[in-house]
Design a protein around this motif. Structure first.
Motif, PDB file in Angstrom:
ATOM      1  N   GLY A   7       2.910  21.598  -4.913  1.00 33.83           N
ATOM      2  CA  GLY A   7       3.528  21.007  -6.098  1.00 33.83           C
ATOM      3  C   GLY A   7       4.857  20.344  -5.828  1.00 33.83           C
ATOM      4  O   GLY A   7       5.591  20.011  -6.767  1.00 33.83           O
ATOM      5  N   ASP A   8       5.192  20.131  -4.581  1.00 28.71           N
ATOM      6  CA  ASP A   8       6.479  19.525  -4.201  1.00 28.71           C
ATOM      7  C   ASP A   8       6.309  18.007  -4.105  1.00 28.71           C
ATOM      8  O   ASP A   8       5.905  17.477  -3.070  1.00 28.71           O
ATOM      9  N   SER A   9       6.639  17.287  -5.179  1.00 32.16           N
ATOM     10  CA  SER A   9       6.417  15.846  -5.229  1.00 32.16           C
ATOM     11  C   SER A   9       7.303  15.083  -4.245  1.00 32.16           C
ATOM     12  O   SER A   9       6.874  14.087  -3.654  1.00 32.16           O
ATOM     13  N   VAL A  10       8.555  15.550  -4.060  1.00 36.50           N
ATOM     14  CA  VAL A  10       9.466  14.884  -3.125  1.00 36.50           C
ATOM     15  C   VAL A  10       8.937  15.003  -1.701  1.00 36.50           C
ATOM     16  O   VAL A  10       8.891  14.026  -0.941  1.00 36.50           O
ATOM     17  N   ARG A  11       8.519  16.196  -1.336  1.00 39.05           N
ATOM     18  CA  ARG A  11       7.958  16.418  -0.004  1.00 39.05           C
ATOM     19  C   ARG A  11       6.680  15.601   0.190  1.00 39.05           C
ATOM     20  O   ARG A  11       6.428  15.077   1.280  1.00 39.05           O
ATOM     21  N   ALA A  12       5.874  15.472  -0.854  1.00 38.94           N
ATOM     22  CA  ALA A  12       4.635  14.701  -0.765  1.00 38.94           C
ATOM     23  C   ALA A  12       4.933  13.226  -0.519  1.00 38.94           C
ATOM     24  O   ALA A  12       4.277  12.571   0.304  1.00 38.94           O
ATOM     25  N   GLU A  13       5.926  12.677  -1.223  1.00 43.84           N
ATOM     26  CA  GLU A  13       6.307  11.274  -1.010  1.00 43.84           C
ATOM     27  C   GLU A  13       6.811  11.064   0.412  1.00 43.84           C
ATOM     28  O   GLU A  13       6.480  10.062   1.056  1.00 43.84           O
ATOM     29  N   GLU A  14       7.626  11.988   0.887  1.00 41.43           N
ATOM     30  CA  GLU A  14       8.151  11.873   2.250  1.00 41.43           C
ATOM     31  C   GLU A  14       7.021  11.924   3.272  1.00 41.43           C
ATOM     32  O   GLU A  14       7.041  11.212   4.283  1.00 41.43           O
ATOM     33  N   ALA A  15       6.019  12.750   3.014  1.00 40.44           N
ATOM     34  CA  ALA A  15       4.888  12.870   3.936  1.00 40.44           C
ATOM     35  C   ALA A  15       4.088  11.578   3.985  1.00 40.44           C
ATOM     36  O   ALA A  15       3.639  11.151   5.055  1.00 40.44           O
ATOM     37  N   ILE A  16       3.905  10.930   2.834  1.00 43.35           N
ATOM     38  CA  ILE A  16       3.193   9.645   2.800  1.00 43.35           C
ATOM     39  C   ILE A  16       3.985   8.595   3.565  1.00 43.35           C
ATOM     40  O   ILE A  16       3.425   7.821   4.356  1.00 43.35           O
ATOM     41  N   ARG A  17       5.304   8.556   3.363  1.00 40.30           N
ATOM     42  CA  ARG A  17       6.130   7.564   4.062  1.00 40.30           C
ATOM     43  C   ARG A  17       6.069   7.776   5.576  1.00 40.30           C
ATOM     44  O   ARG A  17       6.015   6.813   6.343  1.00 40.30           O
ATOM     45  N   GLU A  18       6.100   9.031   6.004  1.00 37.68           N
ATOM     46  CA  GLU A  18       6.005   9.306   7.440  1.00 37.68           C
ATOM     47  C   GLU A  18       4.654   8.849   7.977  1.00 37.68           C
ATOM     48  O   GLU A  18       4.551   8.320   9.093  1.00 37.68           O
ATOM     49  N   HIS A  19       3.618   9.039   7.188  1.00 42.31           N
ATOM     50  CA  HIS A  19       2.265   8.656   7.588  1.00 42.31           C
ATOM     51  C   HIS A  19       2.196   7.162   7.912  1.00 42.31           C
ATOM     52  O   HIS A  19       1.503   6.744   8.836  1.00 42.31           O
ATOM     53  N   PHE A  20       2.933   6.365   7.144  1.00 40.22           N
ATOM     54  CA  PHE A  20       2.920   4.914   7.362  1.00 40.22           C
ATOM     55  C   PHE A  20       3.987   4.455   8.356  1.00 40.22           C
ATOM     56  O   PHE A  20       4.030   3.273   8.708  1.00 40.22           O
ATOM     57  N   GLY A  21       4.845   5.360   8.790  1.00 41.92           N
ATOM     58  CA  GLY A  21       5.992   4.967   9.608  1.00 41.92           C
ATOM     59  C   GLY A  21       5.641   4.281  10.908  1.00 41.92           C
ATOM     60  O   GLY A  21       6.217   3.250  11.258  1.00 41.92           O
ATOM     61  N   ARG A  34       0.834  -1.209   0.000  1.00 38.85           N
ATOM     62  CA  ARG A  34       0.000   0.000   0.000  1.00 38.85           C
ATOM     63  C   ARG A  34       0.866   1.256   0.000  1.00 38.85           C
ATOM     64  O   ARG A  34       0.582   2.219  -0.727  1.00 38.85           O
ATOM     65  N   GLU A  35       1.922   1.246   0.794  1.00 39.51           N
ATOM     66  CA  GLU A  35       2.805   2.408   0.863  1.00 39.51           C
ATOM     67  C   GLU A  35       3.450   2.676  -0.494  1.00 39.51           C
ATOM     68  O   GLU A  35       3.551   3.829  -0.939  1.00 39.51           O
ATOM     69  N   ALA A  36       3.881   1.611  -1.172  1.00 37.76           N
ATOM     70  CA  ALA A  36       4.509   1.775  -2.482  1.00 37.76           C
ATOM     71  C   ALA A  36       3.534   2.363  -3.490  1.00 37.76           C
ATOM     72  O   ALA A  36       3.885   3.242  -4.289  1.00 37.76           O
ATOM     73  N   VAL A  37       2.287   1.894  -3.467  1.00 33.29           N
ATOM     74  CA  VAL A  37       1.270   2.405  -4.383  1.00 33.29           C
ATOM     75  C   VAL A  37       1.005   3.889  -4.120  1.00 33.29           C
ATOM     76  O   VAL A  37       0.992   4.710  -5.039  1.00 33.29           O
ATOM     77  N   GLU A  38       0.827   4.239  -2.850  1.00 31.74           N
ATOM     78  CA  GLU A  38       0.462   5.618  -2.537  1.00 31.74           C
ATOM     79  C   GLU A  38       1.613   6.598  -2.755  1.00 31.74           C
ATOM     80  O   GLU A  38       1.388   7.729  -3.188  1.00 31.74           O
ATOM     81  N   THR A  39       2.837   6.205  -2.458  1.00 29.38           N
ATOM     82  CA  THR A  39       3.960   7.125  -2.709  1.00 29.38           C
ATOM     83  C   THR A  39       4.126   7.358  -4.207  1.00 29.38           C
ATOM     84  O   THR A  39       4.461   8.470  -4.628  1.00 29.38           O
ATOM     85  N   GLY A  40       3.885   6.319  -4.998  1.00 26.11           N
ATOM     86  CA  GLY A  40       3.980   6.484  -6.446  1.00 26.11           C
ATOM     87  C   GLY A  40       2.890   7.389  -6.996  1.00 26.11           C
ATOM     88  O   GLY A  40       3.127   8.198  -7.900  1.00 26.11           O
ATOM     89  N   LEU A  41       1.703   7.281  -6.432  1.00 29.88           N
ATOM     90  CA  LEU A  41       0.577   8.077  -6.914  1.00 29.88           C
ATOM     91  C   LEU A  41       0.684   9.538  -6.491  1.00 29.88           C
ATOM     92  O   LEU A  41       0.386  10.448  -7.271  1.00 29.88           O
ATOM     93  N   VAL A  42       1.097   9.764  -5.249  1.00 29.95           N
ATOM     94  CA  VAL A  42       1.063  11.132  -4.724  1.00 29.95           C
ATOM     95  C   VAL A  42       2.041  12.041  -5.465  1.00 29.95           C
ATOM     96  O   VAL A  42       1.795  13.246  -5.605  1.00 29.95           O
ATOM     97  N   SER A  43       3.133  11.475  -5.981  1.00 34.69           N
ATOM     98  CA  SER A  43       4.085  12.306  -6.721  1.00 34.69           C
ATOM     99  C   SER A  43       3.472  12.814  -8.026  1.00 34.69           C
ATOM    100  O   SER A  43       3.822  13.886  -8.514  1.00 34.69           O
ATOM    101  N   ARG A  44       2.535  12.050  -8.577  1.00 37.03           N
ATOM    102  CA  ARG A  44       1.855  12.480  -9.806  1.00 37.03           C
ATOM    103  C   ARG A  44       0.818  13.565  -9.527  1.00 37.03           C
ATOM    104  O   ARG A  44       0.439  14.318 -10.416  1.00 37.03           O
ATOM    105  N   LEU A  45       0.367  13.622  -8.280  1.00 34.84           N
ATOM    106  CA  LEU A  45      -0.698  14.555  -7.927  1.00 34.84           C
ATOM    107  C   LEU A  45      -0.194  15.940  -7.543  1.00 34.84           C
ATOM    108  O   LEU A  45      -0.952  16.906  -7.589  1.00 34.84           O
ATOM    109  N   ALA A  46       1.068  16.010  -7.134  1.00 30.98           N
ATOM    110  CA  ALA A  46       1.598  17.275  -6.621  1.00 30.98           C
ATOM    111  C   ALA A  46       1.380  18.414  -7.622  1.00 30.98           C
ATOM    112  O   ALA A  46       1.830  18.343  -8.763  1.00 30.98           O
ATOM    113  N   GLY A  47       0.676  19.451  -7.176  1.00 31.00           N
ATOM    114  CA  GLY A  47       0.417  20.605  -8.021  1.00 31.00           C
ATOM    115  C   GLY A  47      -0.681  20.408  -9.042  1.00 31.00           C
ATOM    116  O   GLY A  47      -0.947  21.312  -9.844  1.00 31.00           O
TER     117      GLY A  47
END
Length: 237
Positions: free
Chosen positions: A201-215, A99-112
């Protein structure tokens, strides 16, 4: 003819004739003639396809193309995960990692790229989560609505169904976890960070935020021993 072959030929018939969900299939005698198979063989094939949600048998009315539901996938995923967990495998952790892999991949496409209307709705959902946390109420349904709204802008119906199926499967089989549950206020902060990142629009920050969410849940699953089947609860992440 093998049962599997009959099932595949009926599926091919649905595809070749461009039949939509709810469309009637040929009658039983017509299928017997088309498939060159006995009544019992046709019935068994249809029953197997009904279990997969591909056809729907309406007794007294006929057989129709089914809803193509992901329910069988949910059931299979849930059973495989909990059975593996009881055998001492890391099946729950593996499911979380997927699930984490799916969501981190998706959220980077959504940024901005999230529509303004969805951003307003996401803001409202995080505000509601903060109110619920302050009141000591559960965040589960608001959390779920947040993730559904977050990915809605991708306009991919199948993707939304898969994410819903994944969410259901994970939370239906979760057993009691080790460690301390995460502070609801931290959960709220994490969702606010995800929202701020995709809005900026910060895709890197968005991925990091998702990873922290699952941490937190990942750490707890990493240290959790398998539990009995009657110790499950409905904590959400």
């Amino acid at each position: 003819m093998a049962a599997r072959d009959l099932q595949e030929r009926i599926k091919k018939l649905i595809i070749d004739r461009r039949l939509a969900s709810g469309a009637p299939l040929p009658t039983e005698p017509e299928l017997m003639e088309y498939l060159g198979a006995s009544r019992n063989s046709v019935r068994e094939a249809l029953k197997a396809l009904q279990a997969m949600g591909i056809v729907e048998i309406r007794h007294g009315f006929g057989t129709y193309v089914g809803p193509m539901s992901l329910a069988p996938m949910i059931e299979g995923l849930a059973f495989r995960t909990v059975a593996g967990h009881y055998r001492g495998e890391d099946s729950l952790l593996q499911l979380l990692e997927l699930r984490e892999a799916v969501e981190t991949g998706l959220v980077s496409r959504l940024a901005g790229r999230i529509p303004q209307a969805d951003l307003v709705e996401l803001d409202t959902l995080v505000d509601r989560m903060e109110e619920q946390a302050a009141q000591g109420a559960g965040l589960a349904e608001t959390d779920r609505a947040f993730h559904a709204t977050l990915y809605r802008g991708l306009d991919n119906v199948l993707l939304c169904e898969v994410l819903e199926a994944f969410w259901d499967a994970f939370h239906r089989v979760r057993t009691d976890l080790g460690g301390e549950p995460q502070d609801p206020k931290v959960t709220c902060r994490q969702h606010r960070e995800i929202l701020d990142a995709v809005r900026s629009g910060d895709s890197v920050r968005a991925e990091e935020a998702i990873r922290e969410h699952f941490g937190n849940i990942r750490a707890r699953l990493s240290t959790t021993a398998p539990q009995g089947p009657h110790t499950r609860h409905n904590e959400r992440v």
